[in-house]
Design an enzyme around this catalytic site. Sequence first.
Site, short mmCIF file in Angstrom:
data_model
loop_
_atom_site.label_atom_id
_atom_site.label_comp_id
_atom_site.label_asym_id
_atom_site.label_seq_id
_atom_site.Cartn_x
_atom_site.Cartn_y
_atom_site.Cartn_z
N TYR A 1 25.00 45.14 31.66
CA TYR A 1 25.51 46.07 32.66
C TYR A 1 25.40 47.52 32.17
O TYR A 1 25.91 47.85 31.10
CB TYR A 1 26.97 45.74 32.98
CG TYR A 1 27.30 45.97 34.43
CD1 TYR A 1 27.44 44.91 35.30
CD2 TYR A 1 27.42 47.25 34.94
CE1 TYR A 1 27.73 45.10 36.64
CE2 TYR A 1 27.70 47.48 36.27
CZ TYR A 1 27.86 46.40 37.12
OH TYR A 1 28.12 46.60 38.45
N ASP B 1 39.08 43.41 39.39
CA ASP B 1 38.59 43.37 40.75
C ASP B 1 38.21 41.92 41.05
O ASP B 1 38.41 41.03 40.21
CB ASP B 1 37.45 44.36 40.99
CG ASP B 1 36.17 44.06 40.20
OD1 ASP B 1 36.10 42.99 39.53
OD2 ASP B 1 35.23 44.88 40.25
N CYS B 2 37.68 41.65 42.24
CA CYS B 2 37.48 40.25 42.63
C CYS B 2 36.51 39.53 41.71
O CYS B 2 36.79 38.43 41.23
CB CYS B 2 37.03 40.16 44.08
SG CYS B 2 35.41 40.88 44.45
N SER B 3 35.36 40.14 41.41
CA SER B 3 34.37 39.48 40.57
C SER B 3 34.70 39.60 39.09
O SER B 3 34.26 38.78 38.28
CB SER B 3 32.97 40.05 40.84
OG SER B 3 32.93 41.45 40.66
N ASP C 1 28.87 40.77 38.76
CA ASP C 1 29.14 41.14 40.15
C ASP C 1 28.97 39.96 41.10
O ASP C 1 28.12 39.08 40.88
CB ASP C 1 28.21 42.27 40.58
CG ASP C 1 28.53 43.59 39.89
OD1 ASP C 1 29.67 43.75 39.40
OD2 ASP C 1 27.64 44.47 39.86
N ALA C 2 29.71 39.99 42.19
CA ALA C 2 29.67 38.90 43.17
C ALA C 2 28.27 38.72 43.76
O ALA C 2 27.84 37.60 44.01
CB ALA C 2 30.68 39.15 44.28
N HIS D 1 32.92 40.04 48.56
CA HIS D 1 34.14 39.50 47.97
C HIS D 1 33.89 38.10 47.43
O HIS D 1 32.99 37.38 47.89
CB HIS D 1 35.26 39.45 49.02
CG HIS D 1 36.62 39.16 48.46
ND1 HIS D 1 37.21 39.96 47.50
CD2 HIS D 1 37.50 38.15 48.69
CE1 HIS D 1 38.40 39.46 47.18
NE2 HIS D 1 38.59 38.36 47.89
N HIS E 1 42.59 34.88 44.51
CA HIS E 1 41.65 36.01 44.44
C HIS E 1 42.39 37.30 44.12
O HIS E 1 43.62 37.38 44.20
CB HIS E 1 40.87 36.14 45.75
CG HIS E 1 41.69 36.62 46.92
ND1 HIS E 1 41.18 37.37 47.95
CD2 HIS E 1 43.00 36.45 47.23
CE1 HIS E 1 42.11 37.65 48.84
NE2 HIS E 1 43.23 37.10 48.42
#
Length: 310
Positions: free
Chosen positions: A96, A208-210, A227-228, A265, A277
């Site tokens: 990343y 965060d979500c991911s 990442d998602a 998401h 989540h």
Amino acid sequence: MLQTESTAWVCSVPVATVWTAPEKVRPVDAAGIAEYPNLNHWLQSMNQEDNQDLVNSNRIQTQLLYGEPVLIEEVVEDWAKIIALWQPCQKDERGYPGWVPITQLKEVETLTELGYARVTQNKAQLWTENFKPLKVVSFNTMLPVKEIGEFIRLQTPDGDALVMTDAVEIVSAYNQRPKGSGVDIATHGVRFLDLPYLWAGMSSYGFDCSGLTYNLMKANGVIISRDAVDQVLEGNGIDSQNAENWQIGDLLFFAHDEGKGKIHHVGVYYGNGLMLHSPKPGKSVEIIELAGTKHEVELYAVRRFTEIED
């Protein structure tokens, strides 16, 4: 800033935020980019508008944990352009990308002979060799092991340190540990209930979500993308229209335009029509019933990263 084969550049603070660019930093972010960042102070200093602006203005990318290795591509004034080597993504095949204050990085000797100690608690106290408090580090922090005894002796950016044996597990490499079950994944997630959402968050100060799904998988022996939009391309696809085939621990992905648009998401299936989540700024990690929510109509895909359970 070129590193040799015997050394590596690593994150030298408990949590370092990776920025899209140095000019994306705001005055309210001072505590987060300091040489000794105070994550609690930074998070508490932001109001709802500041938190949402992290998303809307694409200010931050991800976060690094203490001891996490990076590749430094260039240094511009007080900032390093880095690649987070343990965080796969499509943006760069090496890891990343982003920018980190150079004061939050340090060059250390490469050490992997005895594997790594992975922090299994939400947060763990590291101690100096004469048992003075050194640093508090996040869940999933991984540091090279130097000696195993009554305490675990670790190599850290601050020199040798000790950690209680019940605060960590020993793994042979950052991406090698016995794979947990779907229930293990969901069980790990419950410990973070009510933890505030943080865009790009990758620590037990906020996910965060991911970031949540990445860390739950990592804790259970599966390294997935950060990442998602990348995670949805991995694992094994499960029929999203037949909930009877879903297992606890499966990842549920959601897209705009009632599931036909861009993925935005991801959450963990908790069984019985429920999802765990990290929702959005201003909210906290929670378990919800999918029925009757926007998520029900936005479901895009279901992916499994564990073995099929009887």
